[in-house]
Design an enzyme around this catalytic site. Sequence first.
Site, PDB file in Angstrom:
ATOM      1  N   LYS A  80     -75.461  -9.785  71.570  1.00 34.32           N
ATOM      2  CA  LYS A  80     -74.818 -10.724  72.495  1.00 34.32           C
ATOM      3  C   LYS A  80     -73.792 -10.067  73.424  1.00 34.32           C
ATOM      4  CE  LYS A  80     -75.374 -14.868  69.669  1.00 34.32           C
ATOM      5  NZ  LYS A  80     -74.773 -16.160  69.291  1.00 34.32           N
ATOM      6  N   ASP A 116     -73.689 -21.392  73.330  1.00 33.51           N
ATOM      7  CA  ASP A 116     -73.312 -21.721  71.943  1.00 33.51           C
ATOM      8  C   ASP A 116     -72.173 -22.745  71.906  1.00 33.51           C
ATOM      9  OD1 ASP A 116     -75.142 -20.064  70.588  1.00 33.51           O
ATOM     10  OD2 ASP A 116     -73.832 -18.324  70.796  1.00 33.51           O
TER      11      ASP A 116
END
Length: 289
Positions: A80, A116
């Site tokens: 990420k 997220d």
Amino acid sequence: MGAKDNMSGTRMNAETRFYGVIGDPVKHSKSPVMLNAAFAAVGINAVYGAFHIKSTELRQAVNGFRALGFGGINVTIPHKLAIMEYIDEIDEGAKVIGAVNTVVHEDGKLIGYNTDGIGYVRALKEENRVSLAGSRILVIGAGGAARGVVYALAQEKPKQIWIANRTAAKAEQLADSLNEFASVTGMALQEIKEVIGDADVVINTTAVGMHPYIEEMPFQPDLLKGNTLVSDLIYNPLTTKLLAEAKQKGCRIHGGLGMFVYQGAYAFEYWTGRQAPVDIMRQTVLNSF
Ligand code: ATR
């Protein structure tokens, strides 16, 4: 429907668009079943795969997706952060959070987003029919997950966000770095008794209570007052011990499955411009357990 149909029920042809998730490991990911079900339900000619990519291969993988014209990719642990170096643009929110979990391939450019935190907040609001404006929110934990969640919560105009962490200095640092977006204060985990009674929402962002350590809790639930909404990012188990005890105390509870579903829903929407079939996505994930 014949043998040539893929798992989403879509017949692949020369116009099929490709998507996928990259991670290491990745074979337990629920994203492929969830996103293939979403493409099929909305009638989009696309397929979604899982790609096990080692960190040393990340650059080549990203260039491969670019060259092959993939529509987009999801990014999971441990890529990420590292992927930010290999894409063309990074959305403002993803920059602040310091992590990208969704890449959109648009007009030849790879653009990174983080869905997220906003996925979590959309789940929290839609699944509990609550508005967070003017609310007081206590967040437990100050790691990567907390960062995305607090950034997204801060956009909702809450009155106050407290971040409590075992290591108080990390909570204070995180609070300071997000203070420009909302009133955010860091504190030590032992100090939550001072504020928990005033919190409308309490959110566990730590992995404490996750399978296989399902008997653990990030704090003692006897501190909770009856009308609080208690939320846990963990979805394995679907109801953590913290949530079970909170329910016994008369609190409303909210598990972490929705965060997973809605982070995928945002990715779907960014890629296709169509509204994600969230109920089908959630049911598909539940059926896959
Ligand atoms: P993630 O990306 O899942 O947030 P992380 O960045 O490693 O993972 O952060 C883990 C968080 O869980 C931290 O806030 C950590 O507290 P510390 O900063 O004090 O380490 C918290 N955490 C992990 N184990 C914990 C435990 N047993 N009790 C309380 N907090 C814990």
